[in-house]
Design a protein around this motif. Structure first.
Motif, mmCIF file in Angstrom:
data_model
loop_
_atom_site.group_PDB
_atom_site.id
_atom_site.type_symbol
_atom_site.label_atom_id
_atom_site.label_comp_id
_atom_site.label_asym_id
_atom_site.label_seq_id
_atom_site.Cartn_x
_atom_site.Cartn_y
_atom_site.Cartn_z
ATOM 1 N N THR A 1 6.606 -46.629 -8.481
ATOM 2 C CA THR A 1 5.922 -46.596 -7.180
ATOM 3 C C THR A 1 5.854 -45.171 -6.656
ATOM 4 O OG1 THR A 1 6.703 -48.825 -6.662
ATOM 5 C CG2 THR A 1 5.957 -47.467 -4.813
ATOM 6 N N ASP A 2 6.927 -44.396 -6.772
ATOM 7 C CA ASP A 2 6.940 -43.003 -6.318
ATOM 8 C C ASP A 2 5.935 -42.176 -7.112
ATOM 9 O OD1 ASP A 2 8.898 -43.589 -4.509
ATOM 10 O OD2 ASP A 2 10.567 -42.889 -5.769
ATOM 11 N N MET A 3 5.865 -42.424 -8.430
ATOM 12 C CA MET A 3 4.911 -41.651 -9.248
ATOM 13 C C MET A 3 3.472 -41.997 -8.889
ATOM 14 S SD MET A 3 6.703 -41.281 -13.028
ATOM 15 C CE MET A 3 7.499 -42.876 -13.078
ATOM 16 N N ASP A 4 3.221 -43.280 -8.570
ATOM 17 C CA ASP A 4 1.867 -43.662 -8.150
ATOM 18 C C ASP A 4 1.493 -42.921 -6.871
ATOM 19 O OD1 ASP A 4 1.311 -45.371 -10.239
ATOM 20 O OD2 ASP A 4 2.096 -47.157 -9.218
ATOM 21 N N GLN B 1 -7.700 -26.042 -10.095
ATOM 22 C CA GLN B 1 -8.000 -27.369 -10.638
ATOM 23 C C GLN B 1 -7.159 -27.698 -11.878
ATOM 24 O OE1 GLN B 1 -10.188 -29.846 -9.506
ATOM 25 N NE2 GLN B 1 -10.189 -28.571 -7.639
ATOM 26 N N LEU B 2 -7.021 -26.733 -12.787
ATOM 27 C CA LEU B 2 -6.271 -26.975 -14.027
ATOM 28 C C LEU B 2 -4.811 -27.294 -13.731
ATOM 29 C CD1 LEU B 2 -6.098 -27.034 -17.086
ATOM 30 C CD2 LEU B 2 -5.697 -24.551 -17.056
ATOM 31 N N SER B 3 -4.219 -26.593 -12.764
ATOM 32 C CA SER B 3 -2.819 -26.821 -12.417
ATOM 33 C C SER B 3 -2.624 -28.246 -11.902
ATOM 34 C CB SER B 3 -2.366 -25.816 -11.359
ATOM 35 O OG SER B 3 -1.063 -26.102 -10.925
ATOM 36 N N TYR B 4 -3.527 -28.715 -11.059
ATOM 37 C CA TYR B 4 -3.439 -30.070 -10.539
ATOM 38 C C TYR B 4 -3.596 -31.102 -11.674
ATOM 39 C CZ TYR B 4 -3.286 -28.904 -5.573
ATOM 40 O OH TYR B 4 -2.901 -28.453 -4.339
ATOM 41 N N THR B 5 -4.526 -30.806 -12.579
ATOM 42 C CA THR B 5 -4.770 -31.730 -13.696
ATOM 43 C C THR B 5 -3.516 -31.896 -14.563
ATOM 44 O OG1 THR B 5 -7.128 -31.137 -13.761
ATOM 45 C CG2 THR B 5 -6.151 -32.168 -15.749
ATOM 46 N N VAL B 6 -2.840 -30.790 -14.880
ATOM 47 C CA VAL B 6 -1.633 -30.846 -15.701
ATOM 48 C C VAL B 6 -0.535 -31.637 -14.994
ATOM 49 C CG1 VAL B 6 0.246 -29.478 -16.685
ATOM 50 C CG2 VAL B 6 -2.126 -28.719 -16.934
ATOM 51 N N ARG B 7 -0.336 -31.422 -13.712
ATOM 52 C CA ARG B 7 0.690 -32.128 -12.957
ATOM 53 C C ARG B 7 0.407 -33.633 -12.906
ATOM 54 N NH1 ARG B 7 0.942 -28.937 -7.397
ATOM 55 N NH2 ARG B 7 2.512 -30.553 -6.920
ATOM 56 N N ILE B 8 -0.880 -33.979 -12.707
ATOM 57 C CA ILE B 8 -1.241 -35.400 -12.661
ATOM 58 C C ILE B 8 -1.002 -36.069 -14.013
ATOM 59 C CG2 ILE B 8 -3.192 -36.993 -12.444
ATOM 60 C CD1 ILE B 8 -4.310 -35.042 -10.282
ATOM 61 N N GLN B 9 -1.406 -35.393 -15.107
ATOM 62 C CA GLN B 9 -1.221 -35.970 -16.445
ATOM 63 C C GLN B 9 0.268 -36.141 -16.796
ATOM 64 O OE1 GLN B 9 -3.477 -33.337 -18.993
ATOM 65 N NE2 GLN B 9 -5.425 -34.417 -18.589
ATOM 66 N N THR B 10 1.066 -35.187 -16.347
ATOM 67 C CA THR B 10 2.507 -35.295 -16.595
ATOM 68 C C THR B 10 3.085 -36.517 -15.895
ATOM 69 O OG1 THR B 10 2.722 -32.892 -16.834
ATOM 70 C CG2 THR B 10 4.731 -34.151 -16.337
ATOM 71 N N ILE C 1 0.832 -39.223 -7.706
ATOM 72 C CA ILE C 1 -0.442 -39.044 -8.400
ATOM 73 C C ILE C 1 -1.610 -39.129 -7.401
ATOM 74 C CG2 ILE C 1 -2.025 -40.141 -10.047
ATOM 75 C CD1 ILE C 1 0.487 -40.927 -11.678
ATOM 76 N N ALA C 2 -1.535 -40.109 -6.472
ATOM 77 C CA ALA C 2 -2.606 -40.267 -5.472
ATOM 78 C C ALA C 2 -2.700 -39.032 -4.574
ATOM 79 C CB ALA C 2 -2.356 -41.512 -4.630
ATOM 80 N N ASP C 3 -1.558 -38.499 -4.160
ATOM 81 C CA ASP C 3 -1.554 -37.311 -3.306
ATOM 82 C C ASP C 3 -2.126 -36.108 -4.052
ATOM 83 O OD1 ASP C 3 -0.430 -38.779 -1.274
ATOM 84 O OD2 ASP C 3 1.642 -38.123 -1.686
ATOM 85 N N SER D 1 -9.101 -32.529 -4.919
ATOM 86 C CA SER D 1 -10.501 -32.586 -4.508
ATOM 87 C C SER D 1 -10.853 -31.485 -3.508
ATOM 88 C CB SER D 1 -10.803 -33.958 -3.898
ATOM 89 O OG SER D 1 -10.012 -34.176 -2.738
ATOM 90 N N TYR D 2 -9.860 -30.932 -2.833
ATOM 91 C CA TYR D 2 -10.101 -29.870 -1.854
ATOM 92 C C TYR D 2 -9.685 -28.491 -2.386
ATOM 93 C CZ TYR D 2 -10.572 -33.726 1.449
ATOM 94 O OH TYR D 2 -10.970 -34.871 2.080
ATOM 95 N N ALA D 3 -9.002 -28.456 -3.537
ATOM 96 C CA ALA D 3 -8.475 -27.175 -4.040
ATOM 97 C C ALA D 3 -9.576 -26.338 -4.653
ATOM 98 C CB ALA D 3 -7.392 -27.447 -5.085
#
Length: 406
Positions: free
Chosen positions: A113-116, A134-143, A119-121, A127-129
């Motif tokens: 639940t915490d990871m969900d 963008q790449l940094s956010y993508t890597v964090r989300i995939q992790t 990921i949503a945040d 979307s605003y960065a």
């Protein structure tokens, strides 16, 4: 006339004297009763092997090493019935294990639940960065997504473990699957010294389904074979016997202090030789007890009832065409050629069934070339009748004492 009569009388007396002298010169013939030759009334015409009544099958009851046993309810030698409780696990400890598993699953679900939420945040922030972020956010989300899948997999594993634990909660008692007896209990673990396999916690032997275990010496192993019919006799009561078939012979030898093999009533003294265990399936087990000691012998038809007297065929001379006979002692202790009626030759026993002409008490001689009709008989072996003379004196050792000599 009187002189002629006297001469004839003297000639007759001389002839009788010579004939008597010739008869006395015939060598004595050694005779034995048929009963002594054949050993009637005693075992011993066949190789005997010592045996013991064992269970046909053994059931091994294992324990869960991860669980604590609360109570052991049986002991070695105890009889048990199917469904009787052998031992019980500690259910309080099991309940603690279950509670711990439930807590671990809840923690893993909370992590998902915490990871969900994270990921949503991150997707919202992405979307605003700026494009450079963008790449940094993508890597964090995939992790986070990878960690989430791994956590969900762990939840599945833990839930299966919990189901197993919960299933065992209502089954803390381990029961006997058979009617039998407790052969052994191993509370200290360890391994079988022969097979190297872990020792079972409890070993049960099935009741009522018995077989006989014997051991054959390495020199006589060829005398016993799988499928061979055998006779099993009680040691304490020779009249009690059972029949069966050899079902199995171990190919690996079993070393022991005594091989348990018997020949004609006395034991083999090759105490250091190997022996091979074999197992007999019985046609009938009535009257046998588990652990009972018995004798085993090949079944050569020796238990079949005969209408006549059985005699070793080597003592019977003659032929079917000319008639069969034996050299027997008559009432005057002289050898006579006595006709006998024989049945069929038992090729396995090498014995004739004597239907007429001989009794067990009759004395007979072995039919060699030295036997002559009219010869005197002797019940002493030839060596005792005519002992060798002028032998050099020598020491004789008997039970540790030295007799004779200087």
């Amino acid at each position: 006339m009187n002189k002629r009569f006297v001469a004839i009388l003297l000639t007759a007396l001389l002839t009788l004297t010579l004939l008597a002298g010739c008869a006395e010169e015939l060598p004595a013939v050694y005779v034995q009763t048929v009963q002594d030759i054949m050993g009637y009334g005693a075992m011993g015409e066949f190789n005997l092997c010592a045996g013991v009544v064992v269970a046909r099958s053994e059931v091994k009851v294992e324990r869960d090493e991860s669980r604590k046993i609360a109570e052991l309810k049986v002991e070695p030698g105890q009889d048990v019935s199917e469904g009787d409780v052998l031992f019980s696990y500690d259910m309080e400890e099991m309940q603690l294990t279950i509670d711990k598993a439930v807590l671990e699953i809840e923690q893993l679900k909370n992590s998902v639940t915490d990871m969900d939420t994270q990921i949503a945040d991150l997707e919202k922030e992405k979307s605003y960065a700026a494009e450079s972020e963008q790449l940094s956010y993508t890597v964090r989300i995939q992790t986070l997504q990878t960690n989430k899948k791994e956590t969900e997999y762990n939840i599945t594993v833990k839930e299966r473990e919990l189901e197993s634990l919960q299933a065992m909660v209502g089954n803390g008692d381990v029961t006997s699957p058979i009617n039998g007896r407790v052969k052994a209990i191993n509370e200290d673990g360890g391994y079988d010294e022969y097979t190297g396999m872990p020792l079972p916690y409890i070993t049960l032997i099935e009741a009522g389904a018995y077989r006989v275990k014997g051991k054959v010496n390495e020199l006589n192993r060829s005398d016993f074979f799988v499928g061979q019919s055998v006779i099993v006799r009680s040691r304490s009561d020779a009249s009690r016997m059972w029949t069966g078939v050899i079902a199995e012979i171990d190919s690996s030898p079993e070393d022991s202090g005594s091989n348990g093999f018997y020949y004609y009533g006395y034991s083999d003294e090759m105490t250091t030789s190997s022996s091979y265990p074999f197992y007999v399936d019985l046609d009938d087990m009535d009257g046998l007890l588990l652990g009972q000691h018995v004798y085993i012998e090949p079944d050569g038809g020796q238990t079949e009832e005969k209408t006549g007297l059985m005699l070793d065929a080597s003592y019977v001379a003659g032929s079917a065409e000319e008639g069969f006979f034996v050299w027997a002692a008559n009432g005057e202790d002289r050898i006579e050629k006595r006709s006998v009626t024989v049945g069929e030759l038992d090729e396995f026993l090498y014995q004739y069934e004597i239907l007429d002409g001989l009794t067990a008490e009759d004395r007979i001689a072995f039919p060699d070339d030295t036997v002559q009709e009219g010869a005197p008989v002797s019940e002493l072996p030839p060596a005792q009748v005519n002992p060798p003379e002028n032998l050099p004196e020598q020491d004789v050792v008997f039970e540790g004492a030295v007799v004779g000599g200087n």
